[in-house]
Scaffold this motif. Structure first.
Motif: not given
Length: 355
Positions: A23-26, A29-30, A258, A215, A32-33, A213, A209
């Motif tokens: 699971e990517p670190h929170p 994720r932010q 990320s 993305a 990457a988006s 951790q 990745h």
């Protein structure tokens, strides 16, 4: 105009025990988006993500023992390993180039040999499941362009004797490559000699990745030599930038961003804490399986291999556990950050129920 949305959900990691992704670190994720539409493959046009890529390469250099490194964020370990073989082949002027790798080298080296038309020489392992130095020495010759070692093998988590392999490579004027795609983020907290500071390593693979951790996709290709990057470069006449050393053209700015975010957050203390937790969990699992009569390969990094029957293996998979085997047929469990002690306890309970 009707707007349609994708309603399916990605598979969760609740019973995934075989993957080297997590699971990517929170924060990953932010980040990457925010960078989904950027392309570090054209760094002059996409300058912000280009600066971030320079930062993540520098930070990966710190992880691997040398802050002054060159490189880029690749699609993953396969691309980075192919680039290592490509650089070695093109840098050395030999008629019949060969690459020497230990038996547990990642299958990407077979892809590289096929694509790049080089001979791949695979040598056996010792009883400790690391590269046999004498066998590597016997396999090298004046046409050897690369000797590769593994720092965190995908089947048993073993670390090859990298300084000795580097000496053998130097003796035949070949490059030394280290594949630390999986192990690179945990090895700084061990006593292994594996990185740029420990040996004359020319190129190195390390994937944010995986244990980093970040993305997907966010692999890493590193080198200490500007000449090696120049060897890989090709002209890019229709882009704002004039050359490109990467294997792919368009690349993911999401992976770059990320990786920066998670390295800023977790290096070094967060990764050290996760390593200690995962290593403790791997040792707990190894003891639990051994106490139940299974033959277990002693973990040296957070990866456990154990001999189980085909019947039990298939029954576990039917219960929803995502499992894989080594080439020798052992059950293989990778203690990634999402693999908690609670998850492992549940897995062992399932084994007790199904035996």
């Amino acid at each position: 105009m009707t707007t349609r949305t994708v309603t399916c959900e990605p598979q969760n990691f609740r019973r995934v025990l075989s993957s080297m992704c997590t699971e990517p670190h929170p924060l990953a994720r932010q980040a990457a988006s925010r960078f989904l539409a950027t392309n570090p493959g054209d760094p002059t046009t996409y300058r912000t993500v280009s600066k971030l890529e320079s930062e993540v390469v520098e930070r990966l250099g710190e992880v691997t023992g040398q802050s002054d490194v060159e490189g880029y964020i690749a699609s993953g370990g396969t691309e980075a390993n192919i680039q290592a073989v490509r650089a070695a082949r093109d840098f050395h002027d030999v008629n019949d180039p060969n690459v020497v790798v230990p038996e547990h080298a990642h299958f990407s080296f077979h892809k590289a040999a096929d694509v790049l038309d080089v001979e791949l020489r695979t040598v056996p392992l010792t009883e400790r499941l690391v590269a046999d130095v004498d066998a590597v020495a016997a396999a090298t010759d004046r046409d050897t362009v690369l000797v590769a070692g593994v720092a965190g093998s995908t089947e048993y988590g073993r670390v090859d004797p990298i300084p000795k392999l580097a000496d053998l490579a130097a003796a035949v004027d070949a490059f030394t490559h280290v594949d630390a795609a999986w192990g690179g983020f945990y090895l700084p907290f061990t006593e292994y000699d594996w990185n740029f500071a420990d040996a004359a390593v020319d190129t190195l693979t390390i994937d944010p990745h995986k244990l980093g951790q970040a993305a997907v996709p966010a692999g890493g290709f590193l080198t200490q030599s500007r000449k090696i990057m120049d060897t890989l470069a090709v002209e890019t006449p229709y882009l704002e930038s004039t050359s490109q050393a990467t294997l792919t053209g368009t690349r993911s700015g999401a992976g770059v961003a990320s990786a920066v975010a998670v390295l800023r957050e977790l290096w070094p203390d967060g990764y050290r804490e996760q390593f200690e937790t995962s290593m403790s969990d791997a040792e707990w699992l190894a003891d639990a399986l051994s106490n139940r009569g299974f033959d277990v390969v002693e973990p040296t990094l957070p990866l456990v291999a154990a001999s189980v029957s085909e019947r039990l293996f298939e029954r576990l998979r039917k219960r929803g556990w995502r499992l894989s085997r080594t080439a020798n047929g052992e059950l293989r469990i990778v203690c990634m950050p999402h693999v908690t002690r609670e998850l492992l306890e549940s897995f062992v309970e399932t084994i007790d129920e199904l035996r």
